[in-house]
Write an enzyme that holds these catalytic residues in place. Structure first.
Site, PDB file in Angstrom:
ATOM      1  N   SER A   1       0.210  -7.298   0.030  1.00 47.50           N
ATOM      2  CA  SER A   1      -0.731  -6.291  -0.466  1.00 47.50           C
ATOM      3  C   SER A   1      -0.140  -5.639  -1.708  1.00 47.50           C
ATOM      4  O   SER A   1       0.917  -5.006  -1.638  1.00 47.50           O
ATOM      5  CB  SER A   1      -0.980  -5.240   0.613  1.00 47.50           C
ATOM      6  OG  SER A   1      -1.582  -5.825   1.744  1.00 47.50           O
TER       7      SER A   1
ATOM      8  N   ARG B   1       4.555   3.388   3.711  1.00 46.92           N
ATOM      9  CA  ARG B   1       5.120   2.396   2.795  1.00 46.92           C
ATOM     10  C   ARG B   1       6.170   3.007   1.863  1.00 46.92           C
ATOM     11  O   ARG B   1       6.297   2.611   0.705  1.00 46.92           O
ATOM     12  CB  ARG B   1       4.020   1.705   1.975  1.00 46.92           C
ATOM     13  CG  ARG B   1       2.984   0.977   2.791  1.00 46.92           C
ATOM     14  CD  ARG B   1       3.587  -0.151   3.625  1.00 46.92           C
ATOM     15  NE  ARG B   1       2.539  -0.772   4.432  1.00 46.92           N
ATOM     16  CZ  ARG B   1       2.234  -0.373   5.661  1.00 46.92           C
ATOM     17  NH1 ARG B   1       2.902   0.612   6.229  1.00 46.92           N
ATOM     18  NH2 ARG B   1       1.275  -0.959   6.334  1.00 46.92           N
TER      19      ARG B   1
ATOM     20  N   GLU C   1       2.448  -1.417  -4.698  1.00 40.92           N
ATOM     21  CA  GLU C   1       3.447  -1.457  -3.628  1.00 40.92           C
ATOM     22  C   GLU C   1       4.745  -2.129  -4.079  1.00 40.92           C
ATOM     23  O   GLU C   1       5.829  -1.671  -3.715  1.00 40.92           O
ATOM     24  CB  GLU C   1       2.874  -2.167  -2.404  1.00 40.92           C
ATOM     25  CG  GLU C   1       3.716  -2.009  -1.158  1.00 40.92           C
ATOM     26  CD  GLU C   1       2.967  -2.416   0.104  1.00 40.92           C
ATOM     27  OE1 GLU C   1       3.619  -2.952   1.009  1.00 40.92           O
ATOM     28  OE2 GLU C   1       1.742  -2.192   0.182  1.00 40.92           O
TER      29      GLU C   1
END
Length: 371
Positions: free
Chosen positions: A258, A181, A363
């Site tokens: 998320s 990520r 995130e």
């Protein structure tokens, strides 16, 4: 004052819009342009519907010393209630081209449209990334991934504008520092993604299945391949069941997906973390573990639930709460502020830290605020 630039750029921005064929708007509510539906106003926004316009506008703003925030699909942004102290440059270049073994997408192309068109054309490879909101240009920045597939494994090259030199060039994936990520492009203003090319399979079959839940739904074994259109159908159904497919009528989808990444725990810390899990949850507890760069990756959602945060936390009256379908999504119930979202994120992060000694990292990219 946040939301108001420390100069009056209107004339300069009008000139830029005219020169590069961009569209200028002022006092733009950013909440309407993010999937969290949060954030105060932008003093000005330039919408660029071609790659040349996008590159030209960013070059001109940089040359004038005017701060810029590059906006794609808004799916990974958490913007302060006070707004944006920058000119928002909206990437709205949306061209998609398909070949026998590659897909070209400009930065502003809607990501799920890129996936859908590739699958409809009988091309395999992108199907596991179905239903992910946002734009194509954001995918290498975040090294977007789902159901066992990451963008980094499919990238052929990325077209970048180097903001220091003003040069445009295509770069290979190994120059991007791709990780879980993340990439060298994330949390950096050094370059702007203009377009992306992906390598796909002309046989219409999926990438090898690497996610147990998906394989089971398909009646397949891990490493099997299945028709890409069938895999896309199942992935969309799985995501919808978790509130991870955008639906304006479902507040469980008013999220950034998320909110926390799965934490990677170094080998020397793992025994202590597992001991803390056993002490709190019991000897039979089995936290999902996966190999990760620099250690072992644990499931953030599993840790959140075992730390005492259930779906829908902290309750029906809360303006920001965990999704009722998936504890890893922090959601706006229709009247939340960014402050509300930050408070919830800190509550969850600190609760997991206290329970297991693991710090969860957000995130989304934050603008004018911090978790």
């Amino acid at each position: 004052m946040a939301g108001t630039l420390p100069f009056d750029p209107v004339r300069a921005l009008h000139d830029m819009a005219a020169e590069f064929g961009a569209e200028l708007e002022t006092d733009v509510p950013m909440a309407a342009l993010t999937t969290l539906r949060l954030g105060g106003p932008a003093h000005a926004m330039l919408t660029c519907r071609s790659t040349d316009a996008l590159a030209g506008v960013v070059r001109a703003l940089d040359a004038a010393g005017i701060p810029a925030l590059i906006l794609g699909g808004g799916s990974n942004l958490l913007i302060a209630d006070e707004g944006v102290d920058a000119v928002v440059v909206r990437a709205a270049n949306e061209t998609i081209r398909l070949d026998s073994d590659q897909v070209y997408a400009e930065a502003g192309a809607v990501w799920d449209e890129v996936v859908a068109r590739s699958v409809d054309a009988g091309l395999g490879g992108l199907e596991c990334l179905s239903g992910i909101p946002g734009s194509a240009g954001a995918t290498p920045v975040q090294n977007v991934g789902a159901y066992g597939v990451e963008v980094g494994s499919l990238l052929r090259r990325v077209q970048l504008l180097d903001r220091a030199s003003g040069e445009v060039s295509w770069v290979a994936p190994d120059a991007l520092g791709l990780g879980y990520r993340t990439s060298v492009l994330k949390h950096s203003d050094a370059a702007v993604v203009l377009a992306v090319e992906f390598e796909v399979r002309p046989d219409g079959l999926s990438a090898p299945l690497r996610y147990r839940e998906l394989a089971a739904e398909l009646g397949a074994e891990e490493s099997d391949r299945r028709p890409a259109d069938k895999v896309r159908e199942v992935v969309l159904a799985l995501r919808a069941g978790k509130g991870m497919v955008l639906d304006s009528g479902d507040h469980d989808t008013w999220s950034a997906g998320s909110f926390f990444t799965n934490p990677v725990v170094a080998a020397d810390r793992l025994p202590a973390v597992l001991a803390a899990i056993t002490a709190r949850v019991g000897a039979d507890a089995r936290v999902p573990q996966f190999p990760g760069a620099g250690g072992t990756k644990l499931s953030a959602g599993w840790l959140i639930e075992r730390a005492g945060f259930s779906k829908g936390y902290p309750g029906e009256d809360a303006s920001a709460r965990l999704s009722t379908k998936h504890t890893l999504a922090l959601t706006n119930r229709g009247h939340a502020s960014t402050r509300d979202m930050l408070a919830l994120a800190r509550d969850v992060r600190d609760g997991v830290q206290a329970a297991f000694g693991v710090r969860l990292e957000p995130e989304p990219v934050t603008v004018g605020c911090a978790v």
